[in-house]
Write a protein that holds these residues in place. Sequence first.
Motif, PDB file in Angstrom:
ATOM      1  N   SER A 267      -5.881   6.406   9.579  1.00 28.20           N
ATOM      2  CA  SER A 267      -4.856   5.428  10.195  1.00 28.20           C
ATOM      3  C   SER A 267      -3.553   5.920   9.691  1.00 28.20           C
ATOM      4  O   SER A 267      -2.411   4.974  10.022  1.00 28.20           O
ATOM      5  N   ASN A 268      -3.253   7.139   9.245  1.00 26.97           N
ATOM      6  CA  ASN A 268      -2.091   7.621   8.491  1.00 26.97           C
ATOM      7  C   ASN A 268      -0.986   6.849   7.848  1.00 26.97           C
ATOM      8  O   ASN A 268      -0.173   6.310   7.851  1.00 26.97           O
ATOM      9  N   GLY A 269      -2.137   6.015   6.849  1.00 28.48           N
ATOM     10  CA  GLY A 269      -1.454   5.248   5.940  1.00 28.48           C
ATOM     11  C   GLY A 269      -1.605   5.703   4.399  1.00 28.48           C
ATOM     12  O   GLY A 269      -1.445   6.893   4.168  1.00 28.48           O
ATOM     13  N   ARG A 270      -1.388   4.942   3.480  1.00 26.96           N
ATOM     14  CA  ARG A 270      -1.137   5.171   2.205  1.00 26.96           C
ATOM     15  C   ARG A 270      -2.226   4.462   1.313  1.00 26.96           C
ATOM     16  O   ARG A 270      -2.426   3.158   1.581  1.00 26.96           O
ATOM     17  N   LEU A 271      -2.903   4.927   0.428  1.00 26.21           N
ATOM     18  CA  LEU A 271      -3.767   4.434  -0.456  1.00 26.21           C
ATOM     19  C   LEU A 271      -3.207   4.319  -1.817  1.00 26.21           C
ATOM     20  O   LEU A 271      -2.895   5.385  -2.468  1.00 26.21           O
TER      21      LEU A 271
END
Length: 329
Positions: A267-271
């Motif tokens: 999702s082209n996110g950050r964890l």
Amino acid sequence: MIDDITLFFANMQHFHFLRPYWLLAFLIIFYIIRAFSLRDDSLAQWRSLMSTQVLSHLTVSGNNKNWLSPQKMSLILALPLCIVLMGPTWQQQDSPFSENNDPLIIALDVSKTMEQGDVQPSRMLRAKQKIIELLELRGDSKTALVAFSGSAHVVMPITNDREMIRHFLDALDAKVMPVSGKLPETIIPLVDNLLASSNVPGTVLLVGDGATSNTVDIFKSYFETKAAQLIIWGIGKSAHLEGEDESLTADVIPLQLEQLRALSNNSNGRLILMSNDNSDVKRVNNYIKHNLVIVDDNSRPWHDSGYPFVFVVAGVFLFWFRKGWTLQW
């Protein structure tokens, strides 16, 4: 550490100079100092008459090759001076007249696994504490609260009143949810509806301990077509992290780290994983603020970050207090 480096490079993608034409000043200074160096070469007239080897044996070397000289220090001085004049920048100034219009949608997992005690006093209470710390950092900014387990529900629509969000946050637990389970994908229709009224990209903050393969597919389809960014805040301990598997007992379901990583990557996110201090809160807040930089706002001037080099220039200037230091122009 990796998150900090990633954030640094994300900010530096906006690096530029406010006045790049001042680079010509460095080229001019370099040319002038180079011309002085050639002018002061007392052996220039002899170089055309004898070889370099013979000339080196007939002359006595002085201190003109010393790097600590007015000419060379002038060249060193010119570099930070031109950087100051060029005005390096990579972030915009906060305008006192503009309102923070980027909405934050906090989606909190209130399923049964969040009541586990591998993180004291429990995952749920630690997640609430972290969210409250984040709200304090953001101030009265636009924020909405969504709770999910087997179904998702809007607990508080977008509001600037963080105390109201705190009040409803305290009342959330697994018992108030009508459907048990863990389906983060059920928040997508609610998120889409909440962000529909915003004219700037928002942020979806998913706070929980797991996801499913179906979650990954649905989140990927949504965030590929929307400008909103996704931040995943992992709460709990994972058997995949060194040193944490020893503290997990047989009756504790570990944090689903691999699923959350897949959800973030697709999702082209950050964890961001929960930490014992507030470093994770600061990283989450920085990623939320970084989303604002993507929005083109010409009313917010760029911050000139070259001023600290003034102290470097002043430090080099101290050499000119040495007795006998002159540079004839």
